[in-house]
Design a protein around this motif. Structure first.
Motif, PDB file in Angstrom:
ATOM      1  N   PHE A  56      14.658   1.726 -12.915  1.00 58.42           N
ATOM      2  CA  PHE A  56      13.524   0.848 -12.693  1.00 58.42           C
ATOM      3  C   PHE A  56      14.060  -0.426 -12.053  1.00 58.42           C
ATOM      4  CE2 PHE A  56      11.825   3.715 -15.784  1.00 58.42           C
ATOM      5  CZ  PHE A  56      10.457   3.770 -15.513  1.00 58.42           C
ATOM      6  N   VAL A  57      13.473  -0.796 -10.916  1.00 61.04           N
ATOM      7  CA  VAL A  57      13.899  -1.988 -10.193  1.00 61.04           C
ATOM      8  C   VAL A  57      12.707  -2.942 -10.130  1.00 61.04           C
ATOM      9  CG1 VAL A  57      14.774  -2.900  -8.015  1.00 61.04           C
ATOM     10  CG2 VAL A  57      15.523  -0.637  -8.808  1.00 61.04           C
ATOM     11  N   PHE A  58      12.816  -4.036 -10.840  1.00 64.40           N
ATOM     12  CA  PHE A  58      11.710  -4.989 -10.907  1.00 64.40           C
ATOM     13  C   PHE A  58      11.859  -6.065  -9.842  1.00 64.40           C
ATOM     14  CE2 PHE A  58      11.816  -2.911 -14.966  1.00 64.40           C
ATOM     15  CZ  PHE A  58      10.469  -2.742 -15.265  1.00 64.40           C
ATOM     16  N   LYS A  59      10.778  -6.256  -9.111  1.00 66.59           N
ATOM     17  CA  LYS A  59      10.723  -7.296  -8.088  1.00 66.59           C
ATOM     18  C   LYS A  59       9.259  -7.636  -7.846  1.00 66.59           C
ATOM     19  CE  LYS A  59      10.916  -3.913  -4.356  1.00 66.59           C
ATOM     20  NZ  LYS A  59      11.631  -3.423  -3.203  1.00 66.59           N
ATOM     21  N   GLU A  60       9.014  -8.614  -6.987  1.00 64.06           N
ATOM     22  CA  GLU A  60       7.644  -8.992  -6.680  1.00 64.06           C
ATOM     23  C   GLU A  60       6.948  -7.870  -5.928  1.00 64.06           C
ATOM     24  OE1 GLU A  60       6.754 -12.529  -4.400  1.00 64.06           O
ATOM     25  OE2 GLU A  60       6.624 -13.673  -6.249  1.00 64.06           O
ATOM     26  N   VAL A  61       5.732  -7.529  -6.373  1.00 63.96           N
ATOM     27  CA  VAL A  61       4.947  -6.467  -5.742  1.00 63.96           C
ATOM     28  C   VAL A  61       3.610  -7.037  -5.310  1.00 63.96           C
ATOM     29  CG1 VAL A  61       3.800  -4.243  -6.106  1.00 63.96           C
ATOM     30  CG2 VAL A  61       6.029  -4.675  -7.174  1.00 63.96           C
ATOM     31  N   ASP A  62       3.279  -6.849  -4.026  1.00 67.82           N
ATOM     32  CA  ASP A  62       1.953  -7.191  -3.518  1.00 67.82           C
ATOM     33  C   ASP A  62       1.062  -5.990  -3.812  1.00 67.82           C
ATOM     34  OD1 ASP A  62      -0.368  -7.491  -1.959  1.00 67.82           O
ATOM     35  OD2 ASP A  62       0.698  -8.526  -0.356  1.00 67.82           O
ATOM     36  N   VAL A  63       0.213  -6.113  -4.820  1.00 65.55           N
ATOM     37  CA  VAL A  63      -0.582  -4.980  -5.293  1.00 65.55           C
ATOM     38  C   VAL A  63      -1.538  -4.475  -4.206  1.00 65.55           C
ATOM     39  CG1 VAL A  63      -2.239  -4.191  -7.027  1.00 65.55           C
ATOM     40  CG2 VAL A  63      -0.373  -5.720  -7.688  1.00 65.55           C
ATOM     41  N   ASN A  64      -2.142  -5.387  -3.440  1.00 68.70           N
ATOM     42  CA  ASN A  64      -3.056  -4.948  -2.377  1.00 68.70           C
ATOM     43  C   ASN A  64      -2.319  -4.172  -1.288  1.00 68.70           C
ATOM     44  OD1 ASN A  64      -5.270  -6.045  -3.647  1.00 68.70           O
ATOM     45  ND2 ASN A  64      -5.211  -7.961  -2.506  1.00 68.70           N
ATOM     46  N   GLN A  65      -1.106  -4.616  -0.957  1.00 67.23           N
ATOM     47  CA  GLN A  65      -0.328  -3.905   0.052  1.00 67.23           C
ATOM     48  C   GLN A  65       0.081  -2.532  -0.461  1.00 67.23           C
ATOM     49  OE1 GLN A  65       0.264  -5.104   3.311  1.00 67.23           O
ATOM     50  NE2 GLN A  65       0.653  -2.908   3.480  1.00 67.23           N
ATOM     51  N   LEU A  66       0.477  -2.455  -1.731  1.00 66.64           N
ATOM     52  CA  LEU A  66       0.825  -1.178  -2.352  1.00 66.64           C
ATOM     53  C   LEU A  66      -0.333  -0.195  -2.238  1.00 66.64           C
ATOM     54  CD1 LEU A  66       2.475   0.670  -4.380  1.00 66.64           C
ATOM     55  CD2 LEU A  66       1.274  -0.578  -6.187  1.00 66.64           C
ATOM     56  N   CYS A  67      -1.526  -0.622  -2.640  1.00 61.54           N
ATOM     57  CA  CYS A  67      -2.687   0.268  -2.611  1.00 61.54           C
ATOM     58  C   CYS A  67      -3.073   0.647  -1.181  1.00 61.54           C
ATOM     59  CB  CYS A  67      -3.867  -0.371  -3.332  1.00 61.54           C
ATOM     60  SG  CYS A  67      -3.609  -0.577  -5.110  1.00 61.54           S
ATOM     61  N   THR A  68      -2.986  -0.326  -0.261  1.00 60.06           N
ATOM     62  CA  THR A  68      -3.300  -0.054   1.149  1.00 60.06           C
ATOM     63  C   THR A  68      -2.341   0.982   1.721  1.00 60.06           C
ATOM     64  OG1 THR A  68      -4.186  -2.283   1.456  1.00 60.06           O
ATOM     65  CG2 THR A  68      -3.523  -1.102   3.445  1.00 60.06           C
ATOM     66  N   ASP A  69      -1.050   0.864   1.415  1.00 57.40           N
ATOM     67  CA  ASP A  69      -0.061   1.827   1.901  1.00 57.40           C
ATOM     68  C   ASP A  69      -0.367   3.236   1.390  1.00 57.40           C
ATOM     69  OD1 ASP A  69       1.236  -0.259   3.154  1.00 57.40           O
ATOM     70  OD2 ASP A  69       2.863  -0.402   1.678  1.00 57.40           O
ATOM     71  N   ILE A  70      -0.734   3.335   0.114  1.00 53.94           N
ATOM     72  CA  ILE A  70      -1.043   4.653  -0.464  1.00 53.94           C
ATOM     73  C   ILE A  70      -2.286   5.242   0.191  1.00 53.94           C
ATOM     74  CG2 ILE A  70      -1.732   5.871  -2.572  1.00 53.94           C
ATOM     75  CD1 ILE A  70       0.021   3.812  -4.117  1.00 53.94           C
ATOM     76  N   VAL A  71      -3.322   4.429   0.372  1.00 54.65           N
ATOM     77  CA  VAL A  71      -4.552   4.910   1.009  1.00 54.65           C
ATOM     78  C   VAL A  71      -4.249   5.431   2.405  1.00 54.65           C
ATOM     79  CG1 VAL A  71      -6.775   4.180   1.990  1.00 54.65           C
ATOM     80  CG2 VAL A  71      -6.162   3.516  -0.337  1.00 54.65           C
ATOM     81  N   CYS A  72      -3.474   4.676   3.180  1.00 55.44           N
ATOM     82  CA  CYS A  72      -3.143   5.086   4.560  1.00 55.44           C
ATOM     83  C   CYS A  72      -2.400   6.416   4.585  1.00 55.44           C
ATOM     84  CB  CYS A  72      -2.323   4.015   5.254  1.00 55.44           C
ATOM     85  SG  CYS A  72      -3.263   2.540   5.648  1.00 55.44           S
ATOM     86  N   SER A  73      -1.422   6.598   3.690  1.00 59.99           N
ATOM     87  CA  SER A  73      -0.653   7.849   3.705  1.00 59.99           C
ATOM     88  C   SER A  73      -1.481   9.020   3.186  1.00 59.99           C
ATOM     89  CB  SER A  73       0.642   7.705   2.894  1.00 59.99           C
ATOM     90  OG  SER A  73       0.363   7.565   1.524  1.00 59.99           O
ATOM     91  N   MET A  74      -2.347   8.783   2.201  1.00 62.89           N
ATOM     92  CA  MET A  74      -3.138   9.877   1.630  1.00 62.89           C
ATOM     93  C   MET A  74      -4.294  10.296   2.525  1.00 62.89           C
ATOM     94  SD  MET A  74      -1.664  10.972  -0.973  1.00 62.89           S
ATOM     95  CE  MET A  74      -0.445  10.528  -2.199  1.00 62.89           C
ATOM     96  N   LYS A  75      -4.779   9.386   3.367  1.00 64.29           N
ATOM     97  CA  LYS A  75      -5.834   9.751   4.315  1.00 64.29           C
ATOM     98  C   LYS A  75      -5.376  10.885   5.227  1.00 64.29           C
ATOM     99  CE  LYS A  75      -8.688   5.639   4.730  1.00 64.29           C
ATOM    100  NZ  LYS A  75      -9.176   4.571   5.599  1.00 64.29           N
ATOM    101  N   LEU A  76      -4.081  10.897   5.547  1.00 69.28           N
ATOM    102  CA  LEU A  76      -3.530  11.927   6.425  1.00 69.28           C
ATOM    103  C   LEU A  76      -3.539  13.308   5.767  1.00 69.28           C
ATOM    104  CD1 LEU A  76      -0.445   9.930   7.765  1.00 69.28           C
ATOM    105  CD2 LEU A  76      -2.656  10.263   8.906  1.00 69.28           C
ATOM    106  N   LYS A  77      -3.517  13.338   4.426  1.00 71.96           N
ATOM    107  CA  LYS A  77      -3.476  14.600   3.692  1.00 71.96           C
ATOM    108  C   LYS A  77      -4.859  15.084   3.272  1.00 71.96           C
ATOM    109  CE  LYS A  77       1.055  13.569   1.708  1.00 71.96           C
ATOM    110  NZ  LYS A  77       1.843  13.424   0.488  1.00 71.96           N
ATOM    111  N   ALA A  78      -5.858  14.216   3.377  1.00 72.87           N
ATOM    112  CA  ALA A  78      -7.195  14.545   2.873  1.00 72.87           C
ATOM    113  C   ALA A  78      -7.924  15.510   3.806  1.00 72.87           C
ATOM    114  CB  ALA A  78      -8.010  13.264   2.710  1.00 72.87           C
ATOM    115  N   PRO A  79      -8.693  16.436   3.223  1.00 71.88           N
ATOM    116  CA  PRO A  79      -9.531  17.308   4.052  1.00 71.88           C
ATOM    117  C   PRO A  79     -10.591  16.487   4.788  1.00 71.88           C
ATOM    118  CG  PRO A  79      -9.608  17.973   1.714  1.00 71.88           C
ATOM    119  CD  PRO A  79      -8.810  16.724   1.805  1.00 71.88           C
ATOM    120  N   ALA A  80     -11.170  17.067   5.823  1.00 73.57           N
ATOM    121  CA  ALA A  80     -12.128  16.346   6.667  1.00 73.57           C
ATOM    122  C   ALA A  80     -13.320  15.806   5.885  1.00 73.57           C
ATOM    123  CB  ALA A  80     -12.613  17.260   7.794  1.00 73.57           C
TER     124      ALA A  80
END
Length: 196
Positions: free
Chosen positions: A45-69
């Motif tokens: 576990f590596v603790f550091k500052e996390v921008d929660v909005n950026q984290l969620c935005t990154d996940i949404v962007c990558s998962m959109k590519l895997k989602a069905p139409a």
């Protein structure tokens, strides 16, 4: 079969099957290694500052590519800004696992990622879907090892167990609310350290 096949379309289908099975095998190996590391107490576990909005935005962007139409992946409720001290990779692992599971059981509608501040001051992250849902009597089982409610769905049945261990290590709690035929909401709450 691939070497002997002359039809290009059939070759592409074989390649997709090979690629899909390679990903499943890699996920199985990674899940087994993660469980072993957690049990041995050597999971990093590596603790550091996390921008929660950026984290969620990154996940949404990558998962959109895997989602069905017919499935939309959305960034739902969130604060205008939120910086916390936590483990970015582990948070990403948990939320991504929730979304990957939702993609397996949602053929149309939406999958929403979001978070709220609770009255206790904790952050509650969630992933909701419009999928098949989970029977009430099975909801407590889903965080156990090798639990698969649908044996035909891809996966090892270890992902949610790993998520539970990660969240508990971060001092949080994890759960699911679901209704068959109406979808599910997987969530976890974390104490907030070093928030800005």
């Amino acid at each position: 079969l691939l070497v002997e096949e002359e039809d290009r379309k059939a070759c592409r289908n074989y390649m997709k099957i090979i690629e899909s099975n390679n990903e499943l095998l890699l996920q199985l190996i990674n899940d087994i290694l993660d469980i072993a590391k957690i049990e041995a107490g050597i999971y990093d576990f590596v603790f550091k500052e996390v921008d929660v909005n950026q984290l969620c935005t990154d996940i949404v962007c990558s998962m959109k590519l895997k989602a069905p139409a017919d499935v939309e992946v959305l960034f739902d409720r969130h604060l205008s800004q939120c910086m916390i001290v936590s483990d970015y990779n582990r948070l990403q692992q948990v939320i991504s696992n929730f979304v990957s599971n939702a993609l397996k059981f949602t053929t149309e509608g939406s999958i929403c990622i979001g978070y709220d501040r609770m009255p206790t001051g904790r952050l509650r992250f969630y992933v909701t879907d419009t999928g098949v849902g989970i029977p009430f009597d099975k909801q407590k089982e889903v965080f156990g090892r090798f639990v698969k409610l649908n044996n035909f769905a891809p996966g090892t049945g270890l992902g949610l167990s790993i998520c539970k261990r990660i969240v508990e290590h971060l001092g949080g709690i994890i759960g699911v609310d679901s209704e068959p035929g109406k979808g599910s909401c997987f969530w976890f709450e974390l104490p907030v350290a070093g928030e800005k």
